[in-house]
Design an enzyme around this catalytic site. Structure first.
Site, short mmCIF file in Angstrom:
data_model
loop_
_atom_site.label_atom_id
_atom_site.label_comp_id
_atom_site.label_asym_id
_atom_site.label_seq_id
_atom_site.Cartn_x
_atom_site.Cartn_y
_atom_site.Cartn_z
N LYS A 187 0.84 -1.20 0.00
CA LYS A 187 0.00 0.00 0.00
C LYS A 187 0.88 1.26 0.00
O LYS A 187 0.68 2.17 -0.78
CB LYS A 187 -0.91 -0.02 1.22
CG LYS A 187 -1.83 1.16 1.32
CD LYS A 187 -2.72 1.05 2.53
CE LYS A 187 -3.42 2.37 2.77
NZ LYS A 187 -4.22 2.36 4.00
N GLU A 193 11.10 -4.32 3.82
CA GLU A 193 11.18 -5.74 3.46
C GLU A 193 10.79 -5.93 1.99
O GLU A 193 11.48 -6.60 1.22
CB GLU A 193 10.19 -6.57 4.30
CG GLU A 193 10.56 -6.74 5.74
CD GLU A 193 9.87 -5.72 6.63
OE1 GLU A 193 9.65 -4.56 6.17
OE2 GLU A 193 9.56 -6.06 7.78
N GLY A 240 -4.41 -1.97 5.17
CA GLY A 240 -3.70 -3.14 4.63
C GLY A 240 -4.32 -4.46 5.07
O GLY A 240 -4.53 -5.37 4.25
N ARG A 241 -4.65 -4.57 6.35
CA ARG A 241 -5.17 -5.86 6.84
C ARG A 241 -6.62 -6.10 6.47
O ARG A 241 -7.19 -7.13 6.82
CB ARG A 241 -4.96 -5.95 8.36
CG ARG A 241 -5.53 -4.82 9.16
CD ARG A 241 -5.05 -4.84 10.60
NE ARG A 241 -5.45 -3.66 11.35
CZ ARG A 241 -4.77 -2.52 11.37
NH1 ARG A 241 -3.66 -2.39 10.67
NH2 ARG A 241 -5.19 -1.50 12.09
N GLU A 326 -3.42 -6.06 15.39
CA GLU A 326 -3.02 -4.75 14.87
C GLU A 326 -4.19 -3.77 15.00
O GLU A 326 -3.99 -2.57 15.17
CB GLU A 326 -2.56 -4.85 13.40
CG GLU A 326 -1.27 -4.12 13.15
CD GLU A 326 -0.72 -4.27 11.73
OE1 GLU A 326 -1.49 -4.16 10.77
OE2 GLU A 326 0.50 -4.49 11.58
N HIS A 357 -2.46 -32.44 20.20
CA HIS A 357 -1.27 -33.15 20.66
C HIS A 357 -0.13 -32.19 20.98
O HIS A 357 1.02 -32.59 21.10
CB HIS A 357 -0.84 -34.19 19.62
CG HIS A 357 -1.97 -35.12 19.29
ND1 HIS A 357 -2.22 -36.26 20.02
CD2 HIS A 357 -2.95 -35.04 18.37
CE1 HIS A 357 -3.30 -36.87 19.54
NE2 HIS A 357 -3.76 -36.13 18.54
O1 LIG Z 1 1.37 -2.73 2.30
P1 LIG Z 1 2.52 -2.07 2.99
O2 LIG Z 1 2.44 -0.58 2.97
O3 LIG Z 1 3.83 -2.57 2.45
O4 LIG Z 1 2.45 -2.47 4.53
C1 LIG Z 1 2.60 -3.80 4.93
C2 LIG Z 1 2.17 -3.99 6.36
O5 LIG Z 1 2.96 -3.20 7.24
C3 LIG Z 1 2.18 -2.75 8.34
O6 LIG Z 1 2.07 -1.38 8.30
C4 LIG Z 1 2.82 -3.00 9.66
O7 LIG Z 1 3.15 -4.29 9.87
C5 LIG Z 1 0.82 -3.45 8.16
O8 LIG Z 1 -0.23 -2.74 8.68
C6 LIG Z 1 0.75 -3.58 6.68
O9 LIG Z 1 -0.20 -4.53 6.28
#
Ligand SMILES: O=P(O)(O)OC[C@H]1O[C@](O)(CO)[C@@H](O)[C@@H]1O
Length: 501
Positions: A187, A193, A240-241, A326, A357
């Site tokens: 987003k 990452e 995002g979530r 979150e 288990h």
């Molecule tokens: O879609 P983006 O902006 O890469 O964010 C990824 C994720 O990082 C967060 O901001 C934090 O973990 C989430 O809310 C979001 O889904």
């Protein structure tokens, strides 16, 4: 919440089986069905007067008005002054201009996504890598795993989320760069990452023309060389979530087909319709949320286990960890005051029967009570009725054992029982029932947040760690620049141990 205290004392003073025996029509009174989904709350430690008191709390907290505000696109995300219109991605229930415009934008984006997928189908691409993390990863992963029986096998879809280079190198060893496409889902298009993984893939693939992006930050995606026609929109009005229903579901739609993706949306829309129109007392999301509030605030339980009895839903606890924690992991209200009671619980869990288990011993006899959501599927999609019968027998047996317990002269062998659970049953695991299930949890989270007065659509708590990580990225090579003395010492320790030999 103080008014719940006498109800809590009364319910905690009685064993759950007694409570159930006292109300002969308890199953009917506590069970709701919405489309392919049935939820039974009979085994929660809530008697009828307590349920009535909870509904009163919902009325006072303005839950019905808050639901209307969500659907109509009012700025319910107050800290960011935005609406949260994930419902507009799948439903056309609202009358406001802002919600209708959002719905139209979502349809247009889906049409563009379908074209891009058609082009990929016509190409030599065999593998798609979804590069994204959190909400840009978990929903698509959950859906693809849950609906894997519907996968015709045209594409293999892979997920690259963590910044750990082992994940990327392990994945790339299995792929052919000339037949791989990447979908960068972010987003913000600023998540470290995702950007680093994108760079690794870019170097490995050596070409830009098989890169797609889904983002609200089109300029950033373009500046990284992704062509405008392969960028699909996200919007600041979707968290995002909550975004699985947008082009964030690209890899789902590519693997399973647009028709399956639309069915997923239709299932969620059916739940939306119910939540939007049903009165509080017959509203499944409201009931689910009130049970959560009861367990957290009145009975004081601080964790909650999600237990799907279907291997295909093994990722549901992880998905709900992000959605619930979150969204509800907040201790300040939307007005900036401290929340006067506990908010969202720790969510955890795993798929049955494996979990029986591992951690079930503690759930049966441990000192803490953990409320549970069991999720069962009536009709299996495999050809072994014996196995499905055994799975369902285990599901029913566990829920019964937790509720009723069993006395024993030897305390070490006795089962206390009265461990509360909700049973959610889906007719079958289909795109519609999965969509309805996920939408149910989304709405339940929103209702809980409304009762607590917190904002379920921001996540300021994750920002500090991100900022520090960016600073420490440099400090790893020059430890003296790290401000915190313990971090500095840890960097030294890491550097010493990283030396070969
Ligand atoms: O879609 P983006 O902006 O890469 O964010 C990824 C994720 O990082 C967060 O901001 C934090 O973990 C989430 O809310 C979001 O889904």
């Amino acid at each position: 919440m103080a008014r719940l205290a006498p109800h809590a004392a009364r319910n905690l003073g009685r064993r759950l089986p007694e409570l159930i025996a006292d109300e002969p029509d308890r199953f009917a009174a506590t069970t709701l069905r919405v489309g392919p989904l049935l939820a039974c709350f009979a085994r929660q430690r809530i008697d009828a007067p307590a349920a009535a008191a909870l509904r009163e709390v919902a009325r006072e907290r303005g839950v019905a008005e808050a639901i209307a505000a969500l659907f109509e696109g009012e700025p319910v995300n107050r800290s960011e002054n935005r609406p949260a219109l994930h419902t507009a991605l799948r439903s056309d229930l609202a009358s406001s201009a802002v919600a209708r415009a959002a719905h139209a934008q979502a349809r247009e984006a889906r049409a563009r996504m379908a074209q891009q997928i058609d082009a990929l189908r016509a190409s030599e691409v065999t593998d798609i890598v979804n590069v994204g993390i959190g909400g840009s990863d978990l929903g698509a992963r959950l859906t693809l795993e849950a609906l894997r029986e519907l996968d015709p096998g045209r594409f293999r879809v892979h997920f690259l989320s963590t910044v750990d280079g082992h994940a990327a190198s392990h994945l790339l060893r299995q792929l052919d760069p000339a037949r791989t496409a990447a979908v960068l889902v972010s987003k913000s298009f600023s998540t470290r990452e995702t950007l680093l993984n994108a760079q690794v893939l870019r170097e490995w693939m050596g070409a830009d023309d098989r890169f797609h992006a889904v983002t609200a930050n089109v300029d950033r995606a373009r500046s990284l060389g992704i062509a405008a026609e392969r960028i699909l929109p996200m919007w600041d009005w979707v968290g995002g979530r909550y975004s699985l229903w947008s082009a964030v579901g690209f890899s789902v739609a590519a693997a399973l087909g647009m028709e399956v993706f639309e069915r997923l949306l239709a299932g969620a829309a059916q739940m939306d319709e119910h939540v939007r129109r049903a009165p509080l007392e017959a509203n499944l999301a409201v009931r689910h949320a009130l049970v959560a509030v009861w367990n957290r605030n009145a009975l004081g339980y601080d964790t909650h286990a999600v237990l799907p009895y279907d291997a295909r839903l093994a990722r549901l606890p992880a998905y709900l960890q992000q959605l619930v924690m979150e969204s509800l992991g907040k201790s300040a209200t939307q007005a900036g005051a401290p929340v006067p009671c506990a908010t969202g619980p720790v969510i955890w869990g795993g798929a049955g029967t494996d979990v029986q288990h591992s951690f079930f011993q503690s759930l049966h006899q441990g000192t803490d009570t953990v409320p549970m959501d069991f999720i069962g599927i009536a009709r299996a999609d495999h050809g072994s009725p014996v196995q499905h019968r055994a799975l369902l027998a285990n599901l029913l047996a566990q829920a019964e054992a937790f509720a009723n317990g069993a006395p024993g002269a030897d305390p070490q062998r006795a089962y206390p029982g009265s461990r509360p659970s909700t049973m959610i049953l889906l007719d079958a695991l289909t795109p519609e029932s999965l969509g309805a299930l996920v939408a149910l949890y989304e709405h339940s989270v929103y209702v809980q947040a409304t009762i607590w007065g917190i904002n379920p659509f921001d996540q300021w708590g994750v920002e500090l760690g991100k900022r520090l990580a960016a600073d420490l990225d440099t400090a790893i090579d020059s430890p003296e620049s790290a401000a915190d003395p313990i971090t500095r010492a840890l960097i030294e320790a890491l550097r010493q141990r990283a030396r070969p030999g």
